[in-house]
Each structure stands twice: as C-alpha cells, then as structure tokens.
Scaffold this active site. Sequence first.
Site, PDB file in Angstrom:
ATOM      1  CE  LYS A  10      -4.407   1.103   0.148  1.00 32.53           C
ATOM      2  NZ  LYS A  10      -5.582   0.399  -0.388  1.00 32.53           N
ATOM      3  CG  ASP A  47      -7.356   3.409  -0.971  1.00 37.07           C
ATOM      4  OD1 ASP A  47      -7.968   2.337  -0.920  1.00 37.07           O
ATOM      5  OD2 ASP A  47      -7.320   4.198   0.007  1.00 37.07           O
TER       6      ASP A  47
HETATM    7  P1  NDP Z   1     -13.009   7.749  -2.881  1.00 41.60           P
HETATM    8  O1  NDP Z   1     -11.928   8.746  -2.667  1.00 41.60           O
HETATM    9  O2  NDP Z   1     -13.543   7.553  -4.240  1.00 41.60           O
HETATM   10  O3  NDP Z   1     -14.240   8.063  -1.905  1.00 41.60           O
HETATM   11  C1  NDP Z   1     -14.086   8.110  -0.532  1.00 41.60           C
HETATM   12  C2  NDP Z   1     -15.393   8.538   0.087  1.00 41.60           C
HETATM   13  O4  NDP Z   1     -15.291   8.459   1.512  1.00 41.60           O
HETATM   14  C3  NDP Z   1     -15.766   9.983  -0.228  1.00 41.60           C
HETATM   15  O5  NDP Z   1     -17.154  10.109  -0.225  1.00 41.60           O
HETATM   16  C4  NDP Z   1     -15.125  10.734   0.944  1.00 41.60           C
HETATM   17  O6  NDP Z   1     -15.741  11.986   1.231  1.00 41.60           O
HETATM   18  C5  NDP Z   1     -15.414   9.781   2.079  1.00 41.60           C
HETATM   19  N1  NDP Z   1     -14.391   9.942   3.127  1.00 41.60           N
HETATM   20  C6  NDP Z   1     -13.047   9.878   2.992  1.00 41.60           C
HETATM   21  N2  NDP Z   1     -12.452  10.120   4.173  1.00 41.60           N
HETATM   22  C7  NDP Z   1     -13.446  10.364   5.049  1.00 41.60           C
HETATM   23  C8  NDP Z   1     -13.481  10.643   6.432  1.00 41.60           C
HETATM   24  N3  NDP Z   1     -12.343  10.754   7.137  1.00 41.60           N
HETATM   25  N4  NDP Z   1     -14.700  10.808   7.023  1.00 41.60           N
HETATM   26  C9  NDP Z   1     -15.844  10.686   6.305  1.00 41.60           C
HETATM   27  N5  NDP Z   1     -15.870  10.409   4.988  1.00 41.60           N
HETATM   28  C10 NDP Z   1     -14.695  10.244   4.380  1.00 41.60           C
HETATM   29  O7  NDP Z   1     -12.435   6.362  -2.278  1.00 41.60           O
HETATM   30  P2  NDP Z   1     -12.912   4.887  -2.578  1.00 41.60           P
HETATM   31  O8  NDP Z   1     -14.380   4.858  -2.755  1.00 41.60           O
HETATM   32  O9  NDP Z   1     -12.037   4.327  -3.597  1.00 41.60           O
HETATM   33  O10 NDP Z   1     -12.513   4.155  -1.195  1.00 41.60           O
HETATM   34  C11 NDP Z   1     -13.422   4.088  -0.086  1.00 41.60           C
HETATM   35  C12 NDP Z   1     -12.965   3.003   0.868  1.00 41.60           C
HETATM   36  O11 NDP Z   1     -12.916   1.741   0.172  1.00 41.60           O
HETATM   37  C13 NDP Z   1     -11.573   3.177   1.465  1.00 41.60           C
HETATM   38  O12 NDP Z   1     -11.544   2.617   2.756  1.00 41.60           O
HETATM   39  C14 NDP Z   1     -10.699   2.330   0.541  1.00 41.60           C
HETATM   40  O13 NDP Z   1      -9.508   1.911   1.166  1.00 41.60           O
HETATM   41  C15 NDP Z   1     -11.629   1.164   0.298  1.00 41.60           C
HETATM   42  N6  NDP Z   1     -11.333   0.371  -0.887  1.00 41.60           N
HETATM   43  C16 NDP Z   1     -11.317   0.942  -2.125  1.00 41.60           C
HETATM   44  C17 NDP Z   1     -11.063   0.170  -3.229  1.00 41.60           C
HETATM   45  C18 NDP Z   1     -11.142   0.711  -4.612  1.00 41.60           C
HETATM   46  O14 NDP Z   1     -11.070  -0.090  -5.558  1.00 41.60           O
HETATM   47  N7  NDP Z   1     -11.325   1.990  -4.812  1.00 41.60           N
HETATM   48  C19 NDP Z   1     -10.707  -1.251  -3.098  1.00 41.60           C
HETATM   49  C20 NDP Z   1     -10.854  -1.782  -1.761  1.00 41.60           C
HETATM   50  C21 NDP Z   1     -11.125  -0.964  -0.707  1.00 41.60           C
HETATM   51  P3  NDP Z   1     -15.025  13.347   0.733  1.00 41.60           P
HETATM   52  O15 NDP Z   1     -15.354  13.452  -0.721  1.00 41.60           O
HETATM   53  O16 NDP Z   1     -15.632  14.416   1.569  1.00 41.60           O
HETATM   54  O17 NDP Z   1     -13.549  13.185   0.991  1.00 41.60           O
END
Ligand code: NDP
Length: 453
Positions: free
Chosen positions: A132, A172
Amino acid sequence: MASTKTFEKEIKAFMAGIENKNSNESEFIQAVYEVAQTIVPYIEKNKKYKHAIILDRMTEPERVFIFRVPWIDDKGNYQINRGYRVQMNSAIGPYKGGLRFHPSVNLSILKFLAFEQVFKNSLTTLPMGGGKGGSDFDPKGKSDNEIMRFCQSFMTELCKYIGADIDVPAGDIGVGGREIGYLFGQYKRIKNEFRGILTGKHVNFGGSLIRPEATGYGCVYFSQEMLTACDDSLEGKNCVISGSGNVAQYAAEKILELGGSVLTLSDSSGFIYDKDGIDRKKLEFIKDLKNNKRGRISEYTKKHKKAEFHSLLRPWNVPCDLAYPCATQNELYELDAKHLVKNGCKGVFEGANMPCLPEAVDYFHKNRILFAPGKASNAGGVATSGLEMSQNSLRIAWSRDEVDTKLKAIMKEIHHSCQKYGRVDKDYVDYVKGANIAGFVKVADAMLAQGHV
Ligand code: NDP
C-alpha cells in the site's frame, strides 16, 4: 470467540510485542489485533506456523519507502508532501495494493492497509502479494494541473521501486482514473516502457472493463452470497451506504440492479437521507456531482428537496435492513452498531477497509447479525486489478461480461473459503475468522516453503 477466550494470554503476549515495536501506530495495532484474535488460536493448534514465527514475520513489512514529493502550485509557491510505499509481503506474488492521497495519510494507516491487503489478495485466489502507498497530499480544491504536477513528482521517486513483476500499485481514496493516468504517463516517460505497472488505467491504455465498478459490485455480490446462504435476497431491502466515492457509487448501482433501495450516501461533511430512495437517475446526478464537478454531497438536497442533509453525521441511525460502510476506516462505532441492530438491520457489509471498530464487530457477532469484513467483501477491486494484470501480460482485453463473470466467480469462491473456516454452528458463520484463516493459510504455507527470508 470461544477460542479467543482460551488463548487470551497468547494473544496478549503477541500484541504486547506489536505495541512495543509500533507504539505510535494505532490503526496498524488495531488491524493486527483483529487478525491476532483468530490467527493466534489457529497457530496454537497448528504448531508448524508457531515454530517459524510466521505471524511475527507477517507483521513486519518486507520494506518501507518514505520520500519527499516536491511540487509547485498554480501560484508558483513551492510545496512539499510526504510519499510512501509499504511493501508488506511478496510470498505469493508481486506486491499489489492501492495508493491513497489524503491529508490523514501516515505510516500507521498505510501499514494497516498493507497488512489487510496481504490477506485480501490471498483470498482472491490470484497470485498477488500485499502493499500500500500514498501521500498526505490533499487533492481537494486542487486544479488539474496541480494534480498532474504532484502525480509526476510522486512517480518520479516511486518508479524506482515498482515494476510489473515487483510491485503494481492501484487507486484508493483520492486516487481515481485521472491520477492513475498522470502517474502512468510519468512512469512511461521516465522508463521508456509501456508495461502494466499500475492498475485502474483507462481502457484505452491497458485498463480493464469493470475495474472502476469492481469493488462496489463485488461487495454487493458478496452480500448477495451471504443472504442466499440464509435463503434471503436483496430484493426489497432498504440499504444505507456511507461514502459517495468510487466504492459507494457502484455498491449503490448494484443494489438498485438487484432490487434493493438505497436510502443514504455521505461524504466527510455529512450524509443525505432520501426516504423515497436514491434511484438510478438520482445516482447519476451524484456521480456527475462527485466525479466531474467535484462537489459536496449536501448539494443533492438543492435538487431533491424532499431529501435531508445531516451535517457532520453518519447514516447509522437511519432504520434499514442492510448497511454498507463504504467511506473510510473507523467510521462505525459500537453505539452505531447498537442503533443498527435496534432498528432491525440484518446485515453489515464492509465496502471500505476497516470501517467498523472492533467493539462494533463484536456486537454484530453477539447479536448474530450477518457481518462481512472488508478484506473479504471489498476484495473484488483488487481481484479485478489482478485480471487487469493478466490482460496486460497477455496483451488482450476481455469483454465486460467476461470480467464481470470472473468477478462474480471470485466473490463466490471467497465466500466459500470464509464459510469453510468460519462456521460457528449450522446457522451462523463468523466471516472475520473465516477470512482471516483462509487468507493466512495460503500466505503462511508459501512462507514456510520459501524458508526464513
Ligand atoms: P473515494 O476517494 O472515491 O471516496 C471516498 C469517500 O469516503 C468519499 O465520499 C469521501 O468523502 C469519504 N471519506 C473519505 N475520508 C473520510 C473521512 N475521514 N470521514 C468521512 N468520509 C470520508 O475512495 P474509494 O471509494 O475508492 O474508497 C473508499 C474506501 O474503500 C476506502 O476505505 C478504501 O480503502 C476502500 N477500498 C477501495 C477500493 C477501490 O477499488 N477503490 C478497493 C478496496 C477498498 P469526501 O469526498 O468528503 O472526501
């Protein structure tokens, strides 16, 4: 859980060593503790792993890179961020795992994510080790040119440590198709080679169809497997989702396709609750808002007047049948778990990595609620990244249906592995235990075979 009690002393002793060595790394300690609860008892019963101190070796990264990322903003100001790559374990394949750009990024968070990734990648049945990386760079509010300059600077250093057979990063939080494009372009420019060194690429230059959808879709496929195993389905279920990024958007899309309703989505400023349900058209509005306009989720209520926006809150108080935490780590506490169970929630499926705190998970288990840990339920993303790597190596491109069929088959297989190792009694499966042991055995056996390296 009974075996956790029996081996409490061994778990404590193991964790004391971890805490001592990684004292400022609370997220990493939390992730290791969650695994130790099921793996320490397993090791006690399977002495070959104990003798070779496999879990001590798995909690020590093979390598960590920390580097300076200098870049210049649009006003000409000099800026500095910190870049990282944690190469955790390569026993079963090249390191594989995403890059996160978010101001909260630090070594503890990346070590926790890399550690989880080792188990997750093992579960996918594909030959991928775990890693990571990322940076404390905040993409919010930055122009396209700033993002490009940052990505180029980041890759100028990272390119020394990655490669198609060494380490293959992906996206991510904060790293989507745009960032992957800039990172790939800079790698190609420096190395003068067109190779599959990143996944999540655009289909025009080696990306796989379904990769953007894969984590969200895979999570819902996994929940469907769990429901089917209890003679139930998604049809007619009210679902709450947190997040509105990549994982949340495609989880919502698949839930709608399978006959469920989506009541909530969120971002770091709060959540929206639409009692009438967020249908496909409304979801398209959110995708455009978040992906193209880079807006805030609260703007949804300007267009859909009946919907509510709850500032700085998460959606776990909203009555629902199923919950999908898809935003970030540590976003669902024990009190939230109590609210969910009290309001009739029957299943919680992690789309994000470690969104539920250990006390919340315990509460779900005690109440025999279906609970899917992220390392199993969100493995569809990295699995499809593995499929992208295969297509790149073979220089072919599979159709949407071919990739989707493979993704479904992988999620089914992961579900099967969790059931194999996690069955508590005829009516209940501890998917945390199942995922941990199934993921562990493959990596541990490979490590044993390769000697003390
Ligand atoms: P994105 O950046 O596309 O979206 C993240 C979302 O979570 C946004 O809506 C963001 O809001 C919100 N968010 C981020 N940090 C916080 C916080 N501290 N408090 C509240 N809301 C928060 O990321 P992904 O959708 O790709 O990833 C989401 C999760 O899934 C993560 O844990 C990631 O590790 C996991 N994941 C992702 C994969 C992938 O293929 N993308 C694969 C496996 C796991 P805002 O816009 O306000 O920042």
